[in-house]
Design a protein around this motif. Structure first.
Motif, PDB file in Angstrom:
ATOM      1  N   LEU A  73       0.830  -1.205   0.000  1.00 20.68           N
ATOM      2  CA  LEU A  73       0.000   0.000   0.000  1.00 20.68           C
ATOM      3  C   LEU A  73       0.865   1.256   0.000  1.00 20.68           C
ATOM      4  N   ARG A  74       1.891   1.271   0.819  1.00 23.29           N
ATOM      5  CA  ARG A  74       2.808   2.423   0.864  1.00 23.29           C
ATOM      6  C   ARG A  74       3.429   2.657  -0.510  1.00 23.29           C
ATOM      7  N   THR A  75       3.844   1.580  -1.154  1.00 27.34           N
ATOM      8  CA  THR A  75       4.467   1.674  -2.465  1.00 27.34           C
ATOM      9  C   THR A  75       3.468   2.176  -3.513  1.00 27.34           C
ATOM     10  N   GLU A  86       3.260  -1.127 -12.139  1.00 27.62           N
ATOM     11  CA  GLU A  86       2.762  -2.210 -13.002  1.00 27.62           C
ATOM     12  C   GLU A  86       2.634  -3.521 -12.227  1.00 27.62           C
ATOM     13  N   VAL A  87       3.653  -3.829 -11.448  1.00 28.40           N
ATOM     14  CA  VAL A  87       3.650  -5.071 -10.660  1.00 28.40           C
ATOM     15  C   VAL A  87       2.467  -5.071  -9.701  1.00 28.40           C
ATOM     16  N   THR A  94      -4.343  -6.750  -2.512  1.00 38.97           N
ATOM     17  CA  THR A  94      -5.754  -6.408  -2.328  1.00 38.97           C
ATOM     18  C   THR A  94      -6.261  -5.590  -3.512  1.00 38.97           C
ATOM     19  N   ARG A  95      -7.562  -5.545  -3.638  1.00 39.23           N
ATOM     20  CA  ARG A  95      -8.169  -4.745  -4.702  1.00 39.23           C
ATOM     21  C   ARG A  95      -7.807  -3.269  -4.530  1.00 39.23           C
ATOM     22  N   ARG A  96      -7.767  -2.809  -3.296  1.00 46.74           N
ATOM     23  CA  ARG A  96      -7.404  -1.415  -3.032  1.00 46.74           C
ATOM     24  C   ARG A  96      -6.000  -1.113  -3.549  1.00 46.74           C
ATOM     25  N   ILE A  97      -5.054  -1.994  -3.252  1.00 44.69           N
ATOM     26  CA  ILE A  97      -3.672  -1.803  -3.715  1.00 44.69           C
ATOM     27  C   ILE A  97      -3.625  -1.801  -5.236  1.00 44.69           C
ATOM     28  N   ARG A  98      -4.300  -2.755  -5.865  1.00 47.01           N
ATOM     29  CA  ARG A  98      -4.308  -2.832  -7.337  1.00 47.01           C
ATOM     30  C   ARG A  98      -4.927  -1.583  -7.956  1.00 47.01           C
TER      31      ARG A  98
END
Length: 128
Positions: A73-75, A86-87, A94-98
């Motif tokens: 998440l931080r990244t 991209e990664v 998680t969907r939030r991170i994506r």
């Protein structure tokens, strides 16, 4: 409680030293004290991965994908490097991170000059 204090110190000090040339020596110095606590050891390793990505040094996408929600998440929220985003946009935990990574990647790509600019990623992932 001791583990929490160690982790708080790690986070504060690692953030201060992240781009500093003394970070590797500090990390080595910290491996002994945090070695007895799995959480603190993992956090120290994640800070080291964050450092590699920050300094545009070689890093492994698999390590990023295996990292905690905290690091992903931080990244996703702070990085503008398209290769990192991209990664996470493709395979973040998680969907939030994506979603955050996808949104920031689109914005970063729009602001990039013409022509590909990519940093080296050591990964076992197959090409898209």
């Amino acid at each position: 409680m001791a583990s929490s204090a160690v982790c708080e110190y790690l986070d504060r000090r690692a953030a201060e030293l992240l781009t500093d040339p003394v970070y590797p020596a500090w990390r080595l110095e910290m491996t002994g004290p945090v070695g007895v606590d799995d959480f603190s050891t993992r956090r120290l390793n994640e800070w080291t991965l964050l450092r590699a990505m920050t300094l545009n040094e070689p890093w492994d996408a698999e390590n990023l994908l295996a990292s905690s929600n905290w690091l992903q998440l931080r990244t996703a929220e702070e990085f503008s490097a398209v290769t990192v985003l991209e990664v996470l946009a493709e395979s973040g935990r998680t969907r939030r991170i994506r979603n955050i990574a996808e949104s920031r990647m689109s914005a970063a790509q729009r602001s990039m000059p013409a022509g590909p600019v990519r940093s080296e990623i050591r990964s076992t992932r197959s090409p898209r």
